[in-house]
Design a protein around this motif. Sequence first.
Motif, PDB file in Angstrom:
ATOM      1  N   ASP A 206       2.134   1.701  -9.788  1.00 47.68           N
ATOM      2  CA  ASP A 206       0.991   0.420  -9.726  1.00 47.68           C
ATOM      3  C   ASP A 206       0.648   0.541 -11.753  1.00 47.68           C
ATOM      4  OD1 ASP A 206      -0.663  -1.145 -10.812  1.00 47.68           O
ATOM      5  OD2 ASP A 206      -1.945  -0.110  -8.897  1.00 47.68           O
TER       6      ASP A 206
ATOM      7  N   THR B  85      -2.030  -2.379   6.886  1.00 48.40           N
ATOM      8  CA  THR B  85      -2.461  -0.604   6.953  1.00 48.40           C
ATOM      9  C   THR B  85      -1.559   1.041   6.271  1.00 48.40           C
ATOM     10  OG1 THR B  85      -1.761  -0.660   9.096  1.00 48.40           O
ATOM     11  CG2 THR B  85      -4.370  -0.117   9.396  1.00 48.40           C
ATOM     12  N   ALA B  86      -0.917   0.339   6.178  1.00 38.36           N
ATOM     13  CA  ALA B  86       0.916   1.320   5.489  1.00 38.36           C
ATOM     14  C   ALA B  86       0.568   0.801   4.010  1.00 38.36           C
ATOM     15  CB  ALA B  86       1.865   0.439   5.401  1.00 38.36           C
ATOM     16  N   ARG B  87      -0.711   0.277   3.232  1.00 34.68           N
ATOM     17  CA  ARG B  87      -0.554  -0.056   1.781  1.00 34.68           C
ATOM     18  C   ARG B  87      -2.155   0.463   1.648  1.00 34.68           C
ATOM     19  NH1 ARG B  87       3.318  -5.197   0.591  1.00 34.68           N
ATOM     20  NH2 ARG B  87       1.425  -6.004   1.277  1.00 34.68           N
ATOM     21  N   VAL B  88      -2.907   0.815   2.965  1.00 36.92           N
ATOM     22  CA  VAL B  88      -4.246   0.900   2.458  1.00 36.92           C
ATOM     23  C   VAL B  88      -5.108   2.223   1.858  1.00 36.92           C
ATOM     24  CG1 VAL B  88      -4.795   2.199   4.440  1.00 36.92           C
ATOM     25  CG2 VAL B  88      -6.830   0.471   3.669  1.00 36.92           C
ATOM     26  N   PRO B  89      -6.076   1.962   0.676  1.00 37.38           N
ATOM     27  CA  PRO B  89      -6.623   2.046   0.564  1.00 37.38           C
ATOM     28  C   PRO B  89      -6.116   1.016  -0.570  1.00 37.38           C
ATOM     29  CG  PRO B  89      -7.035   3.533  -0.607  1.00 37.38           C
ATOM     30  CD  PRO B  89      -5.949   4.093   0.048  1.00 37.38           C
TER      31      PRO B  89
ATOM     32  N   GLU C 155       6.599  -6.009   8.853  1.00 37.00           N
ATOM     33  CA  GLU C 155       6.656  -6.216   7.706  1.00 37.00           C
ATOM     34  C   GLU C 155       6.516  -6.866   6.949  1.00 37.00           C
ATOM     35  OE1 GLU C 155       9.062  -2.704   5.716  1.00 37.00           O
ATOM     36  OE2 GLU C 155       9.972  -1.711   7.992  1.00 37.00           O
TER      37      GLU C 155
ATOM     38  N   LYS D 263      -0.705   7.619   6.626  1.00 39.10           N
ATOM     39  CA  LYS D 263       0.154   6.767   6.430  1.00 39.10           C
ATOM     40  C   LYS D 263       0.960   7.360   7.919  1.00 39.10           C
ATOM     41  CE  LYS D 263       0.739   5.003   1.657  1.00 39.10           C
ATOM     42  NZ  LYS D 263      -0.377   4.320   1.864  1.00 39.10           N
TER      43      LYS D 263
ATOM     44  N   SER E  98      -2.941  -6.182 -10.973  1.00 42.68           N
ATOM     45  CA  SER E  98      -1.685  -7.584 -10.035  1.00 42.68           C
ATOM     46  C   SER E  98      -1.138  -6.996  -8.611  1.00 42.68           C
ATOM     47  CB  SER E  98      -0.744  -7.529 -11.254  1.00 42.68           C
ATOM     48  OG  SER E  98      -0.375  -6.126 -11.505  1.00 42.68           O
ATOM     49  N   THR E  99      -0.991  -5.875  -8.763  1.00 44.64           N
ATOM     50  CA  THR E  99      -0.761  -5.515  -7.098  1.00 44.64           C
ATOM     51  C   THR E  99      -1.611  -6.189  -6.303  1.00 44.64           C
ATOM     52  OG1 THR E  99       0.182  -3.278  -8.511  1.00 44.64           O
ATOM     53  CG2 THR E  99      -0.341  -3.155  -5.765  1.00 44.64           C
TER      54      THR E  99
ATOM     55  N   VAL F 156      -8.257   1.323  -4.727  1.00 42.69           N
ATOM     56  CA  VAL F 156      -7.970   2.446  -6.656  1.00 42.69           C
ATOM     57  C   VAL F 156      -6.348   1.439  -7.115  1.00 42.69           C
ATOM     58  CG1 VAL F 156      -8.762   4.365  -5.258  1.00 42.69           C
ATOM     59  CG2 VAL F 156      -5.782   3.665  -4.614  1.00 42.69           C
ATOM     60  N   LYS F 157      -5.553  -0.148  -6.244  1.00 42.45           N
ATOM     61  CA  LYS F 157      -5.059   0.014  -7.068  1.00 42.45           C
ATOM     62  C   LYS F 157      -5.291  -1.350  -8.109  1.00 42.45           C
ATOM     63  CE  LYS F 157      -2.492  -0.103  -2.546  1.00 42.45           C
ATOM     64  NZ  LYS F 157      -3.015   1.194  -2.282  1.00 42.45           N
ATOM     65  N   SER F 158      -3.892  -1.836  -8.813  1.00 46.04           N
ATOM     66  CA  SER F 158      -4.380  -2.546  -9.693  1.00 46.04           C
ATOM     67  C   SER F 158      -4.732  -3.589  -9.618  1.00 46.04           C
ATOM     68  CB  SER F 158      -3.240  -2.297 -10.578  1.00 46.04           C
ATOM     69  OG  SER F 158      -2.521  -3.496 -10.402  1.00 46.04           O
TER      70      SER F 158
END
Lengths: 269, 269
Positions: free
Chosen positions: B244, A41-45, A268, B49, A52-53, A48-50
């Motif tokens: 990113d 949930t800290a890095r959602v969504p 974390e 967040k 490799s990420t 939209v990310k690449s």
Amino acid sequence: MAQSLPSHPIGVFDSGVGGLTVVRALMDRLPFENIVYFGDTARVPYGVKSVSTIQHFTQQIADFLLQQDVKLLIIACNTMAAVAADVVRAKSPVPVLDVIEAGAKNAIARTRSGGIGVIGTPTTINSNAYARAIHQLSPDKHVYSQACPLFVPLVEEGWLDHPVTRLTAQEYLKPVFVEQIDTLVLGCTHYPLLKPLLLDVTGDRMQLVDSALSIADQTAELLQAQGLANTSRAMPDYRYVVTDVPVKFQTIGERFLGRSLNRIDRVEL
Amino acid sequence: MAQSLPSHPIGVFDSGVGGLTVVRALMDRLPFENIVYFGDTARVPYGVKSVSTIQHFTQQIADFLLQQDVKLLIIACNTMAAVAADVVRAKSPVPVLDVIEAGAKNAIARTRSGGIGVIGTPTTINSNAYARAIHQLSPDKHVYSQACPLFVPLVEEGWLDHPVTRLTAQEYLKPVFVEQIDTLVLGCTHYPLLKPLLLDVTGDRMQLVDSALSIADQTAELLQAQGLANTSRAMPDYRYVVTDVPVKFQTIGERFLGRSLNRIDRVEL
């Protein structure tokens, strides 16, 4: 890592709350299995990310769950399944199921016309993972894919039966209706919450495939075949692990899960 | 850290592309200033967040920019400004401006009725930061705040003048229209792109405050007052740093910036 045992939990993971639709289907289908759910949930969504990420984040989560001695990993996030399932499979000592494979198999089994539509986040759709999975199993199928970037925020806003959502669905599905399609895969774990509205908008033009239900069936088969089904008839253990403070996860999550959420821990990575 | 010089760049940061509306206003208002922009595209959006996560991420970004010898930090993200501006100010050796303070000052200067509306992401609105900033400067003002969680995804979808966006705006602004409000603060850097549509929906009921323009004015004053305005009349240096891969940042970013984006670097924090 020790040998997997039937009493070990199933590990289910997603970028946020969406994968709880898979957990809900598992609880219904396999009521004695222990489950540990991970929501990043800290890095959602992730949509939209690449690539490799997403691969990097996905492997971190899989490693965390493997340390919890899960007997099976379920990738409940279509975006992660689309771009990172191979990476996780290559490294995992336990079986790995993912929502894309499950949805693809179910769609193939159910289509009559051979025309399958897929809706999902931009990353899932751009990855072309559903078309690849379907064509690998059944090369003669016609697949048409449509990204629906606003559906996730609309679901999280709770506008499940709102005129804005209806208008958005009509807009996104316009090109799908032009194709010869009788089966529409809900290629995002948020979308089952829009099922009533989508059934209304699609009418009798097509049937909907819900990959949460498909993967629960696949899980039951796999555990049976590998002798890993839990034989205990005690109340199962459900744990939820998230990466951000769990307030919003709990509120929205209970809507997804259809029951109350307890035992939420934060870690974390 | 060395002494700040007029030739040093201004550091502008945001959770993603939104802060580019601030960069655009700075380029127009201060055409000889060097600028380095940081967009945390791997972890966007911040609006959903928790406070502690946002504070942690924000400080990481401020530290990175300070290492680039910026002479001024501009928090161009309303969510970060709402919950992390104090943390950044407490640790920064250079001045820190933020979009909330800028928007609050401008709204106070412009309202006639004393009724100010604020729209933003859920985190910005729930933080109550605009109301606090306005009341600190002018306690007699009436502030009404409204979260608009769908505006960011609608802007990123490019539906700047779409019936869905219009219907969503009408829905969100309904409670605002009931209040005695003559000034509406666009409390999110994505919202300037919706200005034409919002002006149409609000009609002559209220004027809009764009904090990107407000902060560019504040920056000009501050640099002048502190003798930090760049005296060089050479072509300025513009750099963009993201977390990113920059493909989507470039596509959407050019829409925000209104010009082409070059010199994009990727870093990991």
